[in-house]
Write a protein that holds these residues in place. Structure first.
Motif, PDB file in Angstrom:
ATOM      1  N   LYS A  20      78.534  32.654  41.650  1.00  0.00           N
ATOM      2  CA  LYS A  20      79.130  32.063  40.446  1.00  0.00           C
ATOM      3  C   LYS A  20      78.107  32.050  39.305  1.00  0.00           C
ATOM      4  O   LYS A  20      78.388  32.470  38.176  1.00  0.00           O
ATOM      5  N   LEU A  21      76.882  31.582  39.590  1.00  0.00           N
ATOM      6  CA  LEU A  21      75.835  31.517  38.570  1.00  0.00           C
ATOM      7  C   LEU A  21      75.493  32.933  38.087  1.00  0.00           C
ATOM      8  O   LEU A  21      75.310  33.172  36.886  1.00  0.00           O
ATOM      9  N   ARG A  22      75.435  33.875  39.026  1.00  0.00           N
ATOM     10  CA  ARG A  22      75.158  35.266  38.694  1.00  0.00           C
ATOM     11  C   ARG A  22      76.200  35.788  37.668  1.00  0.00           C
ATOM     12  O   ARG A  22      75.837  36.371  36.642  1.00  0.00           O
ATOM     13  N   THR A  23      77.441  35.524  37.959  1.00  0.00           N
ATOM     14  CA  THR A  23      78.522  35.955  37.063  1.00  0.00           C
ATOM     15  C   THR A  23      78.379  35.303  35.683  1.00  0.00           C
ATOM     16  O   THR A  23      78.528  35.956  34.641  1.00  0.00           O
ATOM     17  N   ASP A  24      78.055  33.998  35.678  1.00  0.00           N
ATOM     18  CA  ASP A  24      77.885  33.263  34.414  1.00  0.00           C
ATOM     19  C   ASP A  24      76.786  33.888  33.555  1.00  0.00           C
ATOM     20  O   ASP A  24      76.937  34.048  32.346  1.00  0.00           O
ATOM     21  N   ILE A  25      75.669  34.257  34.185  1.00  0.00           N
ATOM     22  CA  ILE A  25      74.523  34.804  33.440  1.00  0.00           C
ATOM     23  C   ILE A  25      74.882  36.184  32.889  1.00  0.00           C
ATOM     24  O   ILE A  25      74.627  36.495  31.722  1.00  0.00           O
ATOM     25  N   LEU A  26      75.533  37.017  33.721  1.00  0.00           N
ATOM     26  CA  LEU A  26      75.948  38.352  33.271  1.00  0.00           C
ATOM     27  C   LEU A  26      76.874  38.226  32.053  1.00  0.00           C
ATOM     28  O   LEU A  26      76.728  38.936  31.063  1.00  0.00           O
ATOM     29  N   ARG A  27      77.813  37.281  32.130  1.00  0.00           N
ATOM     30  CA  ARG A  27      78.756  37.076  31.031  1.00  0.00           C
ATOM     31  C   ARG A  27      77.999  36.610  29.791  1.00  0.00           C
ATOM     32  O   ARG A  27      78.200  37.108  28.691  1.00  0.00           O
ATOM     33  N   ARG A  28      77.099  35.630  29.991  1.00  0.00           N
ATOM     34  CA  ARG A  28      76.322  35.093  28.873  1.00  0.00           C
ATOM     35  C   ARG A  28      75.555  36.215  28.150  1.00  0.00           C
ATOM     36  O   ARG A  28      75.475  36.247  26.922  1.00  0.00           O
ATOM     37  N   ASP A  29      74.968  37.162  28.936  1.00  0.00           N
ATOM     38  CA  ASP A  29      74.157  38.224  28.342  1.00  0.00           C
ATOM     39  C   ASP A  29      74.997  39.446  27.937  1.00  0.00           C
ATOM     40  O   ASP A  29      74.452  40.507  27.618  1.00  0.00           O
ATOM     41  N   GLY A  30      76.329  39.297  27.967  1.00  0.00           N
ATOM     42  CA  GLY A  30      77.212  40.387  27.554  1.00  0.00           C
ATOM     43  C   GLY A  30      77.138  41.592  28.487  1.00  0.00           C
ATOM     44  O   GLY A  30      77.346  42.727  28.055  1.00  0.00           O
ATOM     45  N   SER A  31      76.749  41.337  29.740  1.00  0.00           N
ATOM     46  CA  SER A  31      76.644  42.406  30.747  1.00  0.00           C
ATOM     47  C   SER A  31      75.766  43.560  30.291  1.00  0.00           C
ATOM     48  O   SER A  31      76.083  44.740  30.495  1.00  0.00           O
ATOM     49  N   ARG A  32      74.680  43.192  29.619  1.00  0.00           N
ATOM     50  CA  ARG A  32      73.716  44.200  29.154  1.00  0.00           C
ATOM     51  C   ARG A  32      72.314  43.783  29.549  1.00  0.00           C
ATOM     52  O   ARG A  32      71.992  42.593  29.600  1.00  0.00           O
ATOM     53  N   CYS A  33      71.458  44.786  29.795  1.00  0.00           N
ATOM     54  CA  CYS A  33      70.046  44.521  30.082  1.00  0.00           C
ATOM     55  C   CYS A  33      69.411  43.917  28.842  1.00  0.00           C
ATOM     56  O   CYS A  33      69.528  44.455  27.752  1.00  0.00           O
ATOM     57  N   ARG A  34      68.730  42.805  29.011  1.00  0.00           N
ATOM     58  CA  ARG A  34      68.144  42.120  27.852  1.00  0.00           C
ATOM     59  C   ARG A  34      66.912  42.849  27.316  1.00  0.00           C
ATOM     60  O   ARG A  34      66.407  42.515  26.260  1.00  0.00           O
ATOM     61  N   ILE A  35      66.395  43.831  28.051  1.00  0.00           N
ATOM     62  CA  ILE A  35      65.243  44.578  27.546  1.00  0.00           C
ATOM     63  C   ILE A  35      65.703  45.866  26.858  1.00  0.00           C
ATOM     64  O   ILE A  35      65.403  46.103  25.699  1.00  0.00           O
ATOM     65  N   CYS A  36      66.488  46.708  27.576  1.00  0.00           N
ATOM     66  CA  CYS A  36      66.826  48.018  27.003  1.00  0.00           C
ATOM     67  C   CYS A  36      68.276  48.118  26.543  1.00  0.00           C
ATOM     68  O   CYS A  36      68.672  49.108  25.938  1.00  0.00           O
ATOM     69  N   GLY A  37      69.061  47.104  26.826  1.00  0.00           N
ATOM     70  CA  GLY A  37      70.441  47.101  26.353  1.00  0.00           C
ATOM     71  C   GLY A  37      71.416  47.905  27.206  1.00  0.00           C
ATOM     72  O   GLY A  37      72.609  47.976  26.886  1.00  0.00           O
ATOM     73  N   ALA A  38      70.945  48.528  28.273  1.00  0.00           N
ATOM     74  CA  ALA A  38      71.844  49.302  29.141  1.00  0.00           C
ATOM     75  C   ALA A  38      72.931  48.390  29.696  1.00  0.00           C
ATOM     76  O   ALA A  38      72.682  47.213  29.965  1.00  0.00           O
ATOM     77  N   SER A  39      74.098  48.924  29.873  1.00  0.00           N
ATOM     78  CA  SER A  39      75.192  48.094  30.397  1.00  0.00           C
ATOM     79  C   SER A  39      75.821  48.757  31.613  1.00  0.00           C
ATOM     80  O   SER A  39      75.576  49.941  31.892  1.00  0.00           O
ATOM     81  N   ALA A  40      76.608  47.991  32.301  1.00  0.00           N
ATOM     82  CA  ALA A  40      77.277  48.505  33.500  1.00  0.00           C
ATOM     83  C   ALA A  40      78.179  49.685  33.133  1.00  0.00           C
ATOM     84  O   ALA A  40      78.324  50.609  33.925  1.00  0.00           O
ATOM     85  N   ASP A  41      78.740  49.651  31.933  1.00  0.00           N
ATOM     86  CA  ASP A  41      79.633  50.742  31.484  1.00  0.00           C
ATOM     87  C   ASP A  41      78.908  52.080  31.507  1.00  0.00           C
ATOM     88  O   ASP A  41      79.509  53.113  31.787  1.00  0.00           O
ATOM     89  N   THR A  42      77.592  52.085  31.164  1.00  0.00           N
ATOM     90  CA  THR A  42      76.838  53.347  31.124  1.00  0.00           C
ATOM     91  C   THR A  42      76.208  53.659  32.474  1.00  0.00           C
ATOM     92  O   THR A  42      75.276  54.459  32.583  1.00  0.00           O
ATOM     93  N   GLY A  43      76.666  52.932  33.513  1.00  0.00           N
ATOM     94  CA  GLY A  43      76.203  53.248  34.869  1.00  0.00           C
ATOM     95  C   GLY A  43      74.961  52.503  35.320  1.00  0.00           C
ATOM     96  O   GLY A  43      74.434  52.788  36.398  1.00  0.00           O
ATOM     97  N   ALA A  44      74.461  51.542  34.501  1.00  0.00           N
ATOM     98  CA  ALA A  44      73.262  50.797  34.910  1.00  0.00           C
ATOM     99  C   ALA A  44      73.633  49.759  35.971  1.00  0.00           C
ATOM    100  O   ALA A  44      74.691  49.138  35.888  1.00  0.00           O
ATOM    101  N   ALA A  45      72.762  49.635  36.943  1.00  0.00           N
ATOM    102  CA  ALA A  45      72.934  48.560  37.924  1.00  0.00           C
ATOM    103  C   ALA A  45      72.259  47.314  37.363  1.00  0.00           C
ATOM    104  O   ALA A  45      71.067  47.334  37.091  1.00  0.00           O
ATOM    105  N   LEU A  46      73.030  46.252  37.151  1.00  0.00           N
ATOM    106  CA  LEU A  46      72.463  45.050  36.520  1.00  0.00           C
ATOM    107  C   LEU A  46      72.060  44.010  37.562  1.00  0.00           C
ATOM    108  O   LEU A  46      72.758  43.798  38.551  1.00  0.00           O
ATOM    109  N   HIS A  47      70.922  43.397  37.292  1.00  0.00           N
ATOM    110  CA  HIS A  47      70.421  42.337  38.179  1.00  0.00           C
ATOM    111  C   HIS A  47      70.246  41.076  37.372  1.00  0.00           C
ATOM    112  O   HIS A  47      69.971  41.134  36.172  1.00  0.00           O
TER     113      HIS A  47
END
Ligand SMILES: [Zn+2]
Length: 278
Positions: free
Chosen positions: A216-243
């Protein structure tokens, strides 16, 4: 002529023997009288009888731990003190039992010396006998009292750790030693136990922090960060695996709470690893 000389010689020997022997006999007789009549010595014997078995010294604690290394650099890096403490922890129960048994003897001995002081102050110098001069009596009594006191069961240990390295073909040999007595053994075992307890506490805390990162917390953080890497901006849409990553790592005291969590892609996350400098 020679028999006269022998006779004189024999007389001289007898006189000399008497000169040394008679005072010796008198001293022995005086000691016997004091030993038989002194109430202080009688009280001491009674006290000794009660304590003797429980204050008898226990055997020396002896341990020897050896390690060998397969290279000179491993020898140089070898932590002998940690090695020794680990070895002590391996037989912790036995050692703790042996140490406690010896400390218990020292406690019993201190009870003994307390009673001894009482007995001494109460009864030394209170007895006498008309066959022995009082001053001499009291001197002998004191001497016997001190001589017959039980000795302290001071614990003794010889604990040694050795690390050796012998180069190929036995050209060079290296060796380091660590030697501990009873006091160091006791302190070392205590320290080893404390370190182990602290280590398991911190491991427990880390496990707990990790378990707080719920789906649940994991989902909240991903949503908060717009599902983008906070360093390079890569997103799940472009095939990045997000942690979801701890900004201050748990291993450095970071907590599992939103302010310490961020979304990172796999490559930024691996690049970051534990490089955090706080
Ligand atoms: Zn990234």
């Amino acid at each position: 002529m020679s028999s006269d000389l022998a006779f004189i010689g024999a007389i001289c020997a007898l006189v000399a023997l008497a000169g040394v022997g008679i005072p010796l006999l008198i001293a022995q007789r005086n000691r016997r009288i004091v030993a038989e009549t002194s109430s202080a010595l009688a009280a001491l014997h009674e006290l000794n009888g009660r304590y003797a078995a429980s204050v008898m010294p226990l055997p020396v604690i002896t341990r020897r731990y050896r390690a060998t290394t397969t290279s000179k650099s491993a020898f140089d890096r070898f932590r002998l003190r940690e090695f020794l403490m680990d070895a002590l922890l391996d037989e912790e129960t036995r050692l703790a039992f042996d140490i406690d048994a010896r400390l218990e003897r020292m406690r019993r001995y201190s009870a003994y010396t307390n009673e001894l002081t009482d007995v001494g102050s109460r009864s030394i110098g209170r007895s006498g006998d008309r066959r022995v001069n009082p001053e001499k009596y009291s001197r002998i009594e004191r001497r016997l009292f001190h001589k017959e006191m039980l000795t302290a069961p001071t614990p003794v240990a010889t604990v040694a750790a050795v690390v050796t390295y012998t180069s190929p073909q036995g050209r060079n040999s290296y060796r380091r030693d660590l030697a501990w007595g009873f006091v160091e053994l006791r302190a070392g075992l205590d320290e080893a136990r404390r370190q182990r307890a602290a280590k398991s506490t911190s491991e427990y805390l880390r496990r707990r922090e990790r378990s707080l990162l719920t789906p649940k917390l994991r989902t909240d953080i991903l949503r908060r960060d717009g599902s983008r890497c906070r360093i390079c901006g890569a997103s799940a849409d472009t095939g990045a695996a997000l942690h979801v990553d701890h900004i201050v790592p748990i291993s450095r005291g970071g907590r599992t709470e939103p302010s310490n969590l961020q979304t990172l892609c796999q490559s930024c996350n691996l690049g970051k690893s534990n490089r955090f400098v706080g």
